[in-house]
Design an enzyme around this catalytic site. Structure first.
Site, mmCIF file in Angstrom:
data_model
loop_
_atom_site.group_PDB
_atom_site.id
_atom_site.type_symbol
_atom_site.label_atom_id
_atom_site.label_comp_id
_atom_site.label_asym_id
_atom_site.label_seq_id
_atom_site.Cartn_x
_atom_site.Cartn_y
_atom_site.Cartn_z
ATOM 1 N N ASN A 1 -12.336 4.977 -5.654
ATOM 2 C CA ASN A 1 -10.304 5.153 -5.895
ATOM 3 C C ASN A 1 -10.669 5.926 -4.986
ATOM 4 O O ASN A 1 -11.225 6.590 -4.081
ATOM 5 C CB ASN A 1 -10.240 6.691 -7.848
ATOM 6 C CG ASN A 1 -10.983 5.902 -8.476
ATOM 7 O OD1 ASN A 1 -10.844 4.616 -8.905
ATOM 8 N ND2 ASN A 1 -10.333 6.866 -9.391
ATOM 9 N N HIS B 1 -14.675 3.627 -0.847
ATOM 10 C CA HIS B 1 -13.112 2.264 -0.374
ATOM 11 C C HIS B 1 -12.012 3.349 -0.230
ATOM 12 O O HIS B 1 -11.005 2.909 0.121
ATOM 13 C CB HIS B 1 -12.715 1.410 -1.929
ATOM 14 C CG HIS B 1 -14.038 1.148 -3.388
ATOM 15 N ND1 HIS B 1 -13.517 0.647 -3.747
ATOM 16 C CD2 HIS B 1 -15.051 0.530 -2.396
ATOM 17 C CE1 HIS B 1 -14.457 0.262 -4.998
ATOM 18 N NE2 HIS B 1 -15.784 0.351 -3.964
ATOM 19 N N CYS C 1 -3.405 4.839 20.633
ATOM 20 C CA CYS C 1 -2.985 3.896 22.327
ATOM 21 C C CYS C 1 -2.186 3.113 21.154
ATOM 22 O O CYS C 1 -1.645 2.516 22.324
ATOM 23 C CB CYS C 1 -4.257 3.389 21.561
ATOM 24 S SG CYS C 1 -4.475 2.172 20.482
ATOM 25 N N GLY D 1 -15.655 5.145 -15.907
ATOM 26 C CA GLY D 1 -13.931 5.045 -15.989
ATOM 27 C C GLY D 1 -14.459 3.327 -14.396
ATOM 28 O O GLY D 1 -13.079 3.154 -14.445
ATOM 29 N N TYR E 1 0.715 -1.300 0.014
ATOM 30 C CA TYR E 1 0.212 0.039 -0.411
ATOM 31 C C TYR E 1 1.329 1.359 -0.131
ATOM 32 O O TYR E 1 0.539 1.993 -0.410
ATOM 33 C CB TYR E 1 -1.284 0.031 1.054
ATOM 34 C CG TYR E 1 -2.005 -1.231 0.931
ATOM 35 C CD1 TYR E 1 -3.354 -0.218 -0.128
ATOM 36 C CD2 TYR E 1 -1.852 -2.240 0.969
ATOM 37 C CE1 TYR E 1 -4.596 -0.979 -0.752
ATOM 38 C CE2 TYR E 1 -3.657 -3.187 0.680
ATOM 39 C CZ TYR E 1 -4.342 -2.356 0.204
ATOM 40 O OH TYR E 1 -5.479 -2.907 -0.515
ATOM 41 N N ASN F 1 -16.899 5.200 -20.441
ATOM 42 C CA ASN F 1 -15.682 4.533 -20.729
ATOM 43 C C ASN F 1 -14.836 4.067 -21.591
ATOM 44 O O ASN F 1 -15.683 4.452 -23.320
ATOM 45 C CB ASN F 1 -16.177 2.523 -20.184
ATOM 46 C CG ASN F 1 -15.575 2.064 -19.079
ATOM 47 O OD1 ASN F 1 -14.479 1.910 -19.733
ATOM 48 N ND2 ASN F 1 -15.473 1.754 -18.408
ATOM 49 N N ARG G 1 1.727 1.437 -3.554
ATOM 50 C CA ARG G 1 1.181 2.206 -4.142
ATOM 51 C C ARG G 1 0.202 3.920 -3.867
ATOM 52 O O ARG G 1 0.206 4.470 -5.135
ATOM 53 C CB ARG G 1 -0.253 1.712 -3.966
ATOM 54 C CG ARG G 1 -0.515 -0.091 -4.702
ATOM 55 C CD ARG G 1 -1.028 -0.610 -4.353
ATOM 56 N NE ARG G 1 -3.185 -0.157 -4.448
ATOM 57 C CZ ARG G 1 -4.086 -0.344 -4.321
ATOM 58 N NH1 ARG G 1 -4.139 -1.588 -3.639
ATOM 59 N NH2 ARG G 1 -4.846 0.265 -5.114
ATOM 60 N N CYS H 1 -0.709 3.484 15.275
ATOM 61 C CA CYS H 1 -1.950 4.417 15.732
ATOM 62 C C CYS H 1 -1.002 5.572 17.126
ATOM 63 O O CYS H 1 -0.751 4.955 18.168
ATOM 64 C CB CYS H 1 -2.845 3.792 16.576
ATOM 65 S SG CYS H 1 -4.495 5.102 17.874
HETATM 66 N N1 APR Z 1 -11.665 7.141 -20.239
HETATM 67 C C1 APR Z 1 -12.386 5.749 -19.084
HETATM 68 N N2 APR Z 1 -12.087 4.624 -18.714
HETATM 69 C C2 APR Z 1 -11.117 4.099 -19.079
HETATM 70 C C3 APR Z 1 -10.234 4.971 -18.851
HETATM 71 C C4 APR Z 1 -9.790 6.341 -19.749
HETATM 72 N N3 APR Z 1 -8.680 6.440 -19.978
HETATM 73 N N4 APR Z 1 -9.285 3.753 -18.984
HETATM 74 C C5 APR Z 1 -9.675 2.449 -18.714
HETATM 75 N N5 APR Z 1 -10.845 2.752 -18.569
HETATM 76 C C6 APR Z 1 -11.540 1.985 -17.710
HETATM 77 C C7 APR Z 1 -11.781 0.834 -17.789
HETATM 78 O O1 APR Z 1 -12.257 -0.102 -19.486
HETATM 79 C C8 APR Z 1 -12.344 -0.459 -17.138
HETATM 80 O O2 APR Z 1 -13.944 -0.170 -17.606
HETATM 81 O O3 APR Z 1 -11.668 1.671 -17.013
HETATM 82 C C9 APR Z 1 -12.196 0.474 -15.888
HETATM 83 C C10 APR Z 1 -11.924 0.348 -14.706
HETATM 84 O O4 APR Z 1 -11.647 -0.680 -14.773
HETATM 85 P P1 APR Z 1 -11.158 -1.449 -13.045
HETATM 86 O O5 APR Z 1 -9.227 -1.516 -12.887
HETATM 87 O O6 APR Z 1 -12.091 -2.774 -12.787
HETATM 88 O O7 APR Z 1 -11.325 -0.755 -11.782
HETATM 89 P P2 APR Z 1 -12.773 -0.483 -11.261
HETATM 90 O O8 APR Z 1 -13.748 -0.363 -11.840
HETATM 91 O O9 APR Z 1 -12.022 1.249 -11.300
HETATM 92 O O10 APR Z 1 -12.194 -0.785 -10.270
HETATM 93 C C11 APR Z 1 -13.321 -0.980 -8.964
HETATM 94 O O11 APR Z 1 -12.378 -2.856 -7.722
HETATM 95 O O12 APR Z 1 -10.813 -4.072 -6.207
HETATM 96 C C12 APR Z 1 -10.940 -3.058 -6.430
HETATM 97 O O13 APR Z 1 -10.987 -1.674 -4.699
HETATM 98 C C13 APR Z 1 -10.851 -0.951 -6.384
HETATM 99 O O14 APR Z 1 -11.394 0.582 -6.602
HETATM 100 C C14 APR Z 1 -11.468 -0.814 -7.015
HETATM 101 C C15 APR Z 1 -12.658 -1.585 -7.720
#
Ligand code: APR
Length: 280
Positions: A115, A134, A179, A218, A79, A244, A82, A176
Protein backbone atom coordinates in the site's frame (compact mmCIF):
# COMPACT_ATOMS: atom_id res chain seq x y z
CA UNK A 1 -18.56 -12.17 14.17
CA UNK A 2 -20.39 -15.36 13.13
CA UNK A 3 -19.60 -18.82 14.46
CA UNK A 4 -17.61 -19.91 11.41
CA UNK A 5 -15.42 -16.82 11.54
CA UNK A 6 -14.94 -17.23 15.29
CA UNK A 7 -13.73 -20.81 14.72
CA UNK A 8 -11.30 -19.65 12.00
CA UNK A 9 -9.96 -16.91 14.25
CA UNK A 10 -9.43 -19.56 16.94
CA UNK A 11 -7.36 -21.64 14.51
CA UNK A 12 -5.42 -18.55 13.41
CA UNK A 13 -4.57 -17.73 17.03
CA UNK A 14 -3.15 -21.24 17.46
CA UNK A 15 -1.09 -20.80 14.28
CA UNK A 16 0.39 -17.50 15.51
CA UNK A 17 1.09 -18.88 18.99
CA UNK A 18 2.81 -21.90 17.51
CA UNK A 19 4.95 -19.67 15.27
CA UNK A 20 5.90 -17.43 18.19
CA UNK A 21 7.17 -20.49 20.04
CA UNK A 22 9.77 -20.93 17.27
CA UNK A 23 12.59 -18.66 16.14
CA UNK A 24 12.04 -16.34 13.23
CA UNK A 25 9.99 -13.35 12.28
CA UNK A 26 6.27 -12.79 12.24
CA UNK A 27 6.09 -11.39 8.71
CA UNK A 28 2.93 -9.56 7.70
CA UNK A 29 2.27 -8.74 4.04
CA UNK A 30 -0.57 -6.31 3.38
CA UNK A 31 -2.49 -5.15 0.31
CA UNK A 32 -5.29 -2.75 -0.46
CA UNK A 33 -7.92 -4.82 1.41
CA UNK A 34 -6.61 -3.67 4.79
CA UNK A 35 -7.29 -0.04 3.85
CA UNK A 36 -10.70 -0.69 2.27
CA UNK A 37 -12.50 0.08 5.50
CA UNK A 38 -10.62 3.36 5.78
CA UNK A 39 -12.29 4.39 2.52
CA UNK A 40 -9.24 3.96 0.27
CA UNK A 41 -10.41 2.19 -2.91
CA UNK A 42 -8.78 -1.14 -3.74
CA UNK A 43 -7.40 -1.75 -7.25
CA UNK A 44 -9.33 -4.73 -8.57
CA UNK A 45 -12.59 -4.52 -6.56
CA UNK A 46 -15.85 -3.12 -8.06
CA UNK A 47 -14.93 0.45 -7.04
CA UNK A 48 -11.21 -0.18 -7.63
CA UNK A 49 -8.75 2.13 -9.36
CA UNK A 50 -8.08 -0.39 -12.10
CA UNK A 51 -11.81 -0.96 -12.57
CA UNK A 52 -12.90 2.65 -12.82
CA UNK A 53 -9.79 4.37 -14.13
CA UNK A 54 -9.49 7.97 -15.12
CA UNK A 55 -11.74 10.02 -17.34
CA UNK A 56 -9.76 9.44 -20.51
CA UNK A 57 -7.43 6.46 -20.21
CA UNK A 58 -7.41 2.76 -19.47
CA UNK A 59 -6.54 2.55 -15.79
CA UNK A 60 -3.55 0.21 -15.83
CA UNK A 61 -1.97 2.23 -18.66
CA UNK A 62 -1.77 5.22 -16.33
CA UNK A 63 0.43 3.48 -13.80
CA UNK A 64 3.45 3.22 -16.08
CA UNK A 65 6.67 5.15 -16.61
CA UNK A 66 5.78 5.23 -20.32
CA UNK A 67 2.50 7.06 -19.61
CA UNK A 68 4.29 9.50 -17.30
CA UNK A 69 6.77 10.31 -20.05
CA UNK A 70 3.95 11.15 -22.47
CA UNK A 71 1.47 12.74 -20.05
CA UNK A 72 3.28 13.91 -16.90
CA UNK A 73 0.60 16.39 -15.82
CA UNK A 74 -2.28 13.99 -16.35
CA UNK A 75 -0.49 11.28 -14.39
CA UNK A 76 0.54 13.69 -11.62
CA UNK A 77 -3.08 14.89 -11.40
CA UNK A 78 -4.31 11.33 -10.99
CA UNK A 79 -1.75 10.62 -8.25
CA UNK A 80 -2.47 13.90 -6.47
CA UNK A 81 -6.17 13.02 -6.47
CA UNK A 82 -5.42 9.54 -5.07
CA UNK A 83 -3.05 11.14 -2.54
CA UNK A 84 -5.91 13.38 -1.34
CA UNK A 85 -8.05 10.31 -0.68
CA UNK A 86 -5.19 8.70 1.28
CA UNK A 87 -4.54 11.83 3.33
CA UNK A 88 -8.21 12.20 4.20
CA UNK A 89 -8.39 8.55 5.31
CA UNK A 90 -7.60 7.45 8.86
CA UNK A 91 -6.16 4.11 10.03
CA UNK A 92 -8.86 1.55 10.87
CA UNK A 93 -8.85 -1.09 13.66
CA UNK A 94 -6.92 -3.47 11.36
CA UNK A 95 -4.03 -1.01 10.96
CA UNK A 96 -4.13 -0.20 14.66
CA UNK A 97 -3.95 -3.88 15.65
CA UNK A 98 -0.79 -4.30 13.55
CA UNK A 99 0.75 -1.23 15.17
CA UNK A 100 -0.03 -2.69 18.61
CA UNK A 101 1.49 -5.97 17.50
CA UNK A 102 4.72 -4.23 16.53
CA UNK A 103 4.80 -2.43 19.89
CA UNK A 104 4.39 -5.81 21.62
CA UNK A 105 6.91 -7.66 19.40
CA UNK A 106 9.30 -5.02 18.04
CA UNK A 107 12.05 -7.55 17.34
CA UNK A 108 9.82 -10.06 15.59
CA UNK A 109 7.19 -8.21 13.59
CA UNK A 110 8.19 -7.27 10.04
CA UNK A 111 5.59 -5.51 7.90
CA UNK A 112 5.80 -5.65 4.12
CA UNK A 113 3.15 -3.50 2.48
CA UNK A 114 2.10 -2.95 -1.11
CA UNK A 115 0.00 0.00 0.00
CA UNK A 116 1.21 3.46 -0.90
CA UNK A 117 -1.33 5.14 1.42
CA UNK A 118 1.02 5.47 4.41
CA UNK A 119 -1.74 4.32 6.81
CA UNK A 120 0.45 1.73 8.56
CA UNK A 121 2.97 4.42 9.49
CA UNK A 122 0.21 6.78 10.59
CA UNK A 123 -1.22 3.97 12.77
CA UNK A 124 2.16 3.70 14.52
CA UNK A 125 4.18 1.03 12.72
CA UNK A 126 7.80 2.17 12.45
CA UNK A 127 9.59 2.92 9.20
CA UNK A 128 12.43 0.65 10.37
CA UNK A 129 10.10 -2.36 10.42
CA UNK A 130 7.85 -1.40 7.48
CA UNK A 131 8.95 -2.18 3.94
CA UNK A 132 6.87 -0.12 1.49
CA UNK A 133 7.57 -2.24 -1.57
CA UNK A 134 5.41 -0.14 -3.91
CA UNK A 135 6.47 3.25 -2.52
CA UNK A 136 4.46 5.95 -0.76
CA UNK A 137 2.09 8.32 -2.53
CA UNK A 138 2.98 11.16 -0.16
CA UNK A 139 6.47 11.31 -1.66
CA UNK A 140 8.01 12.35 -4.98
CA UNK A 141 11.48 11.83 -6.38
CA UNK A 142 13.70 13.47 -8.95
CA UNK A 143 13.38 12.04 -12.49
CA UNK A 144 16.99 13.09 -13.18
CA UNK A 145 18.14 10.97 -10.23
CA UNK A 146 20.03 13.85 -8.57
CA UNK A 147 19.10 12.41 -5.21
CA UNK A 148 17.99 8.93 -4.24
CA UNK A 149 16.00 10.32 -1.33
CA UNK A 150 12.30 10.85 -2.04
CA UNK A 151 10.84 14.11 -0.71
CA UNK A 152 7.36 15.02 0.54
CA UNK A 153 4.77 16.30 -1.94
CA UNK A 154 3.94 19.88 -0.85
CA UNK A 155 0.89 20.16 1.42
CA UNK A 156 -0.68 22.75 -0.91
CA UNK A 157 -1.83 19.72 -2.98
CA UNK A 158 -3.90 18.28 -0.11
CA UNK A 159 -7.49 18.10 -1.32
CA UNK A 160 -6.56 17.96 -5.03
CA UNK A 161 -9.78 16.73 -6.71
CA UNK A 162 -10.48 14.24 -9.48
CA UNK A 163 -11.33 17.04 -11.93
CA UNK A 164 -8.67 19.56 -10.79
CA UNK A 165 -6.02 20.45 -13.32
CA UNK A 166 -2.35 21.27 -12.75
CA UNK A 167 -1.48 24.68 -14.19
CA UNK A 168 2.09 25.62 -15.17
CA UNK A 169 2.90 27.20 -11.80
CA UNK A 170 1.57 24.30 -9.77
CA UNK A 171 3.40 21.79 -11.96
CA UNK A 172 6.63 23.79 -11.48
CA UNK A 173 6.18 23.59 -7.70
CA UNK A 174 6.30 19.80 -7.97
CA UNK A 175 9.83 19.93 -9.44
CA UNK A 176 12.88 18.60 -7.61
CA UNK A 177 13.89 21.25 -5.06
CA UNK A 178 17.55 20.31 -5.46
CA UNK A 179 18.14 20.46 -9.23
CA UNK A 180 14.85 21.76 -10.69
CA UNK A 181 14.26 18.68 -12.90
CA UNK A 182 10.77 17.21 -13.08
CA UNK A 183 9.79 15.06 -10.13
CA UNK A 184 7.59 11.96 -10.26
CA UNK A 185 5.38 10.14 -7.75
CA UNK A 186 7.43 7.78 -5.56
CA UNK A 187 5.56 4.63 -6.53
CA UNK A 188 6.47 1.47 -8.44
CA UNK A 189 4.89 1.38 -11.89
CA UNK A 190 3.85 -1.66 -13.97
CA UNK A 191 6.76 -1.28 -16.42
CA UNK A 192 9.36 -0.96 -13.65
CA UNK A 193 11.28 -3.39 -11.46
CA UNK A 194 11.42 -3.91 -7.74
CA UNK A 195 14.78 -2.89 -6.28
CA UNK A 196 16.42 -2.58 -2.89
CA UNK A 197 17.42 1.10 -2.68
CA UNK A 198 13.94 2.47 -3.41
CA UNK A 199 11.58 -0.42 -2.65
CA UNK A 200 13.45 -2.72 -0.21
CA UNK A 201 12.85 -5.81 -2.36
CA UNK A 202 15.88 -7.75 -1.11
CA UNK A 203 15.04 -6.92 2.50
CA UNK A 204 11.52 -8.27 1.93
CA UNK A 205 12.94 -11.56 0.58
CA UNK A 206 15.32 -11.76 3.55
CA UNK A 207 12.33 -11.33 5.90
CA UNK A 208 10.51 -14.16 4.11
CA UNK A 209 13.54 -16.45 4.48
CA UNK A 210 13.58 -15.78 8.21
CA UNK A 211 9.81 -16.03 8.73
CA UNK A 212 8.30 -18.33 11.33
CA UNK A 213 4.90 -17.39 9.84
CA UNK A 214 3.73 -15.25 6.93
CA UNK A 215 0.40 -13.48 7.44
CA UNK A 216 -1.01 -12.23 4.12
CA UNK A 217 -3.76 -9.64 4.49
CA UNK A 218 -6.12 -8.16 1.88
CA UNK A 219 -4.23 -8.76 -1.33
CA UNK A 220 -5.36 -10.34 -4.60
CA UNK A 221 -1.92 -11.81 -5.38
CA UNK A 222 -1.57 -10.10 -8.76
CA UNK A 223 1.96 -8.77 -8.21
CA UNK A 224 5.21 -10.70 -8.43
CA UNK A 225 7.18 -9.95 -5.25
CA UNK A 226 4.32 -10.85 -2.86
CA UNK A 227 3.81 -14.19 -4.63
CA UNK A 228 7.58 -14.76 -4.47
CA UNK A 229 7.58 -14.09 -0.71
CA UNK A 230 4.82 -16.66 -0.20
CA UNK A 231 6.82 -19.17 -2.27
CA UNK A 232 9.95 -18.59 -0.18
CA UNK A 233 8.06 -19.13 3.09
CA UNK A 234 6.21 -22.22 1.85
CA UNK A 235 9.42 -23.80 0.50
CA UNK A 236 11.13 -23.31 3.84
CA UNK A 237 8.31 -25.32 5.44
CA UNK A 238 6.78 -22.44 7.35
CA UNK A 239 3.02 -21.79 7.36
CA UNK A 240 1.03 -19.00 5.71
CA UNK A 241 -2.10 -17.42 7.13
CA UNK A 242 -4.20 -15.68 4.46
CA UNK A 243 -6.75 -13.15 5.72
CA UNK A 244 -9.10 -11.89 3.00
CA UNK A 245 -12.79 -11.36 2.38
CA UNK A 246 -12.48 -13.42 -0.83
CA UNK A 247 -10.60 -16.27 -2.37
CA UNK A 248 -7.16 -15.54 -3.87
CA UNK A 249 -4.00 -17.43 -4.94
CA UNK A 250 -2.48 -17.28 -1.44
CA UNK A 251 -5.22 -19.60 -0.16
CA UNK A 252 -3.84 -22.60 -2.03
CA UNK A 253 -0.27 -21.88 -0.91
CA UNK A 254 -1.56 -21.45 2.65
CA UNK A 255 -3.25 -24.87 2.49
CA UNK A 256 -0.10 -26.52 1.13
CA UNK A 257 2.04 -24.85 3.78
CA UNK A 258 0.00 -26.23 6.68
CA UNK A 259 -1.47 -22.78 7.22
CA UNK A 260 -4.97 -21.38 6.91
CA UNK A 261 -7.15 -19.24 4.65
CA UNK A 262 -9.38 -17.15 6.88
CA UNK A 263 -12.30 -15.44 5.16
CA UNK A 264 -13.18 -12.21 6.95
CA UNK A 265 -12.52 -8.50 6.97
CA UNK A 266 -9.09 -7.37 8.17
CA UNK A 267 -10.67 -4.63 10.29
CA UNK A 268 -12.63 -7.26 12.25
CA UNK A 269 -10.20 -10.18 12.31
CA UNK A 270 -6.95 -8.38 13.23
CA UNK A 271 -8.23 -6.72 16.44
CA UNK A 272 -9.71 -10.07 17.53
CA UNK A 273 -6.39 -11.81 16.85
CA UNK A 274 -4.42 -9.14 18.67
CA UNK A 275 -6.76 -9.17 21.69
CA UNK A 276 -6.48 -12.94 22.04
CA UNK A 277 -2.68 -12.90 21.66
CA UNK A 278 -2.08 -10.00 24.04
CA UNK A 279 -4.21 -11.71 26.67
CA UNK A 280 -2.02 -14.81 26.61
N1 APR B 1 -10.47 -7.27 4.45
C1 APR B 1 -9.63 -8.16 3.85
N2 APR B 1 -9.47 -8.26 2.52
C2 APR B 1 -10.18 -7.42 1.75
C3 APR B 1 -11.09 -6.47 2.29
C4 APR B 1 -11.22 -6.41 3.71
N3 APR B 1 -12.03 -5.55 4.31
N4 APR B 1 -11.65 -5.77 1.26
C5 APR B 1 -11.11 -6.27 0.13
N5 APR B 1 -10.24 -7.26 0.41
C6 APR B 1 -9.40 -8.02 -0.51
C7 APR B 1 -10.00 -8.37 -1.85
O1 APR B 1 -10.73 -9.57 -1.77
C8 APR B 1 -8.77 -8.53 -2.73
O2 APR B 1 -8.22 -9.83 -2.63
O3 APR B 1 -8.29 -7.19 -0.83
C9 APR B 1 -7.76 -7.56 -2.09
C10 APR B 1 -7.54 -6.29 -2.90
O4 APR B 1 -6.95 -6.64 -4.12
P1 APR B 1 -6.39 -5.54 -5.12
O5 APR B 1 -7.42 -4.49 -5.34
O6 APR B 1 -5.88 -6.25 -6.32
O7 APR B 1 -5.19 -4.87 -4.29
P2 APR B 1 -3.73 -5.43 -4.04
O8 APR B 1 -3.70 -6.91 -4.01
O9 APR B 1 -3.20 -4.71 -2.86
O10 APR B 1 -2.99 -4.94 -5.33
C11 APR B 1 -1.60 -5.14 -5.38
O11 APR B 1 -1.44 -4.14 -7.50
O12 APR B 1 -1.67 -2.63 -9.18
C12 APR B 1 -0.96 -2.96 -8.09
O13 APR B 1 0.39 -1.41 -7.08
C13 APR B 1 -0.91 -1.89 -7.01
O14 APR B 1 -0.23 -2.30 -4.72
C14 APR B 1 -1.15 -2.67 -5.74
C15 APR B 1 -0.94 -4.09 -6.19
Amino acid sequence: MDRELEDSVGLAIELVREALAHDGGLVVLTGAGISAQSGVPTFRGPEGHWTIGSRNYQPQDLATAAAFKRLPREIWGWYLYRRSICRAAVPNPGHRALAELERALPDRLRLVTQNVDGLHLRAGNTLANTLQIHGNIDFARCTAGCSATPFLVPSEFDGFGRDDRLDDDAYARLACARCGAAARPHVLWFDEYYDEPLFRAESAIACARDAALLVVIGTAGATSLPMQLAGVVARSGRPILDINTDDNPFAEIAARSGGLALRGSAATVLPALYEALSGS
